[in-house]
Design a protein around this motif. Structure first.
Motif, short mmCIF file in Angstrom:
data_model
loop_
_atom_site.label_atom_id
_atom_site.label_comp_id
_atom_site.label_asym_id
_atom_site.label_seq_id
_atom_site.Cartn_x
_atom_site.Cartn_y
_atom_site.Cartn_z
N LYS A 172 4.54 5.67 3.00
CA LYS A 172 4.17 6.58 3.15
C LYS A 172 4.33 7.10 4.67
O LYS A 172 5.37 8.14 5.19
CB LYS A 172 3.16 7.60 2.45
N ALA A 173 3.53 6.39 5.00
CA ALA A 173 3.41 6.91 6.79
C ALA A 173 4.50 6.12 7.27
O ALA A 173 4.98 6.93 8.32
CB ALA A 173 1.88 5.67 6.99
N GLU A 199 7.52 11.24 -0.80
CA GLU A 199 7.09 11.14 -2.47
C GLU A 199 7.46 8.65 -2.48
O GLU A 199 8.34 8.36 -1.79
CB GLU A 199 8.07 11.36 -3.12
N VAL A 200 6.47 8.79 -3.41
CA VAL A 200 6.43 7.40 -3.90
C VAL A 200 6.82 6.89 -4.99
O VAL A 200 5.81 8.39 -6.04
CB VAL A 200 4.49 6.32 -3.60
N SER A 247 0.94 -1.08 -0.17
CA SER A 247 -0.07 -0.19 0.21
C SER A 247 1.05 1.47 0.28
O SER A 247 1.88 1.53 0.99
CB SER A 247 -0.84 -0.19 0.98
N ALA A 248 0.55 1.97 -1.49
CA ALA A 248 1.29 3.48 -0.99
C ALA A 248 1.36 4.00 0.00
O ALA A 248 2.23 4.76 0.66
CB ALA A 248 0.74 3.92 -2.40
N GLU A 249 -0.11 4.12 0.64
CA GLU A 249 -0.70 5.66 1.65
C GLU A 249 0.47 5.32 2.69
O GLU A 249 1.15 5.32 3.47
CB GLU A 249 -2.14 5.18 2.16
N LYS A 250 0.04 3.23 3.60
CA LYS A 250 1.55 2.81 3.95
C LYS A 250 2.50 2.98 4.06
O LYS A 250 3.34 3.32 5.03
CB LYS A 250 0.67 0.97 4.36
N SER A 291 7.58 8.76 6.76
CA SER A 291 7.36 9.47 7.61
C SER A 291 8.13 9.12 8.52
O SER A 291 8.48 10.24 9.24
CB SER A 291 5.95 10.15 7.57
#
Lengths: 80, 80
Positions: free
Chosen positions: B55-56, B77-78, B50-53, B59
């Motif tokens: 990224k998180a 950035e992914v 998952s791109a969202e995960k 971070s």
């Protein structure tokens, strides 16, 4: 106009700093990390209205001064 | 999944390395350069779909280890 240069070690060139970060992340339980590569980013504010020209000039700067063509690759991005 | 962290000094924090590069570029006749800021780029290869995960997590890595929140800002950035 703002131009970003991203300078990374070439594929195949050993990156001990990346390896050290990878190791440190694993120690902090970020075990999903498989590989880390470290590079430099250089943001240039240039007096130039054409994005194409700004890119070409930044590319020249990288070749002449900022990147070491033997072991490094670079990308140029126009930010604004 | 490949995630890129870009870590720059905060606006207002003095960047002597950037100043030195600016000066060197002017000496090489790149006189259109008005300002230079230098930062780090860290490319992470993570086992995560998952791109969202991704990224998180990147971070979190930046906050815990890779960036100094007092003087640095970071972007995630992914890449793929």
């Amino acid at each position: 106009m703002k131009v970003r240069l991203i300078i990374m070690l070439k594929q195949g060139v050993l990156d001990p700093q990346g390896k050290a970060i990878n190791h440190a992340l694993h120690n902090l339980s970020f075990t999903e990390v498989q590989d880390v590569r470290v590079g430099r980013v250089i943001d240039l504010e240039v007096e130039e209205n054409s994005a194409e020209k700004a890119k070409a000039r930044a590319s020249e700067m990288a070749k002449e001064l900022l990147a070491n063509g033997v072991i490094e690759d670079f990308q140029v991005e126009v930010l604004s």
